[in-house]
Design an enzyme around this catalytic site. Sequence first.
Site, PDB file in Angstrom:
ATOM      1  N   VAL A  22      53.218  34.167  33.389  1.00 24.25           N
ATOM      2  CA  VAL A  22      53.674  33.181  34.371  1.00 24.25           C
ATOM      3  C   VAL A  22      55.136  32.846  34.081  1.00 24.25           C
ATOM      4  CG1 VAL A  22      53.292  30.921  35.410  1.00 24.25           C
ATOM      5  CG2 VAL A  22      51.345  32.246  34.552  1.00 24.25           C
TER       6      VAL A  22
ATOM      7  N   ASP B 131      35.548  28.023  34.964  1.00 27.54           N
ATOM      8  CA  ASP B 131      36.233  27.991  33.669  1.00 27.54           C
ATOM      9  C   ASP B 131      37.051  26.709  33.520  1.00 27.54           C
ATOM     10  OD1 ASP B 131      36.857  28.966  31.155  1.00 27.54           O
ATOM     11  OD2 ASP B 131      38.596  30.106  31.843  1.00 27.54           O
TER      12      ASP B 131
END
Length: 490
Positions: free
Chosen positions: A22, A131
């Site tokens: 990212v 998650d």
Amino acid sequence: MPARLGRYAVRRRIGSGGFATVWLAYDEQLDSPVAVKVLADNWSEDHQIRQRFVEEGRYLRKVESPNVVSVYDAGELDDGRPYLVMSYADQGTLADRLEVDGLTVAQAMEVVRQVGAGLQALHDRDILHRDIKPANVLFRSVDGPTGQTVRAMVGDLGLGKALDMSSRLTMIAGTPTYIAPEQASAQAPDARADQYSLAALAYLLLTGRPPFAHASLSDAMHPAELPPASTPERPFPPEVDQVLRRGLARSREDRYSSVTEFVRALDRALGPSTSGAPTQPWLERDPELTQPGPRPTLPPDHGALPEPTLPRRRGRRLAILSVVGLLALVVGATAGYAVQHERRPSERTVFDSTGTLSVTVPSSWDRADALDGWTPPGTDTQMPALSVGTSPDWAAKGSDEGVFLGLLSATDLPDAVPQHPECDSAGRTVDDTRDGDASMTVVYSDCPGGTVLVERIVQVSTNTLMWVQIRSDDRATANGVLDDVETHGL
């Protein structure tokens, strides 16, 4: 580090994992920072992983909620790797916060409330997250009616799945501490699996400890008895234990019918102190997370050396994680010119995000880590750099200490190092060659605040210079830091 990803100008790397990296980038057309998530090169040919990556963007794009990370754009790089352009969480993650500070009961409930709203928005569009954990709860600065505040958002749907496809799901995935028993045992999960994960997160935030000590997914299939949330140091009403126990029930049939119902029950159980709209700002913003890194002190006539433009720094706790992650890459490396010595307990070693530069500094130099490089003026090439000191603006304050390292493209040493007429005394220029690296060094003393300032330029390769600037209270500390500057892989 790429200069651009699609039409987005790259500023620095935010983080990376096994499947993606990212980057913080800038949307020049809309004048806004964005986060660009790029599939890792080693997974670009794996159809299943590639499909899951693309699906994450599609799932997020379907949801309109302030508590879910937004996807603005998607595309492919020249090498075929897909990328997603998403909202930038400038205040880090819940995991970052918990490494440094705990939360009050009211703050914990507000995190649960906002994460619950995000999950409910996903469930309303028939999407599971699967998650939920502290690392996937992101914080972002937003403008509110009373000024800037912090918003919690659900992010990283890499394991997300449409509910109508869940019956065909056979892969076990998730984090043992937060995963529901049915999900750990490869049964088809539904929205109550996310509720279980949120209840586990709520337990952690309220008590400061995880509900279970699951070391593996097999442990999560058969969770132990839930310990009481109350302790003498932090008591809770009995109703809180009842709500948490129901949210963490082994059988999903015994849980609440929805995430929203669980959140409301927990809010009621905690009492009036956490109900209603939170006092703003409900969570303190950390200005250092988005503060530009310090810039070395340079007079206008600094000659051939460009002035650095350092990236926005990550929080100190994130920098420490970067050091841990990069340490394995540089252990045993012998490149560079620095004299090594045994690291003492009062010191810490900092690496830039590429593992190219490192320096050992006093442990009190623990502010303003800027690790992700700089773009020398006149170029559009990102080069390795790092900066660390005793304050975010150590270079501007004569009484503070710090060090800056930066690489720049050049084939020869400049005629002189940057000059500092603000200092009362300038030592002679010392030309040296060590391990084949030519260098020039000047030590300035009696600088503002009684500090010592060291300038060094090193020819670390035929076409690369390293610029070093150190400010310290005493010459011995400056010499020690200077000796522990190293390059790796050059």
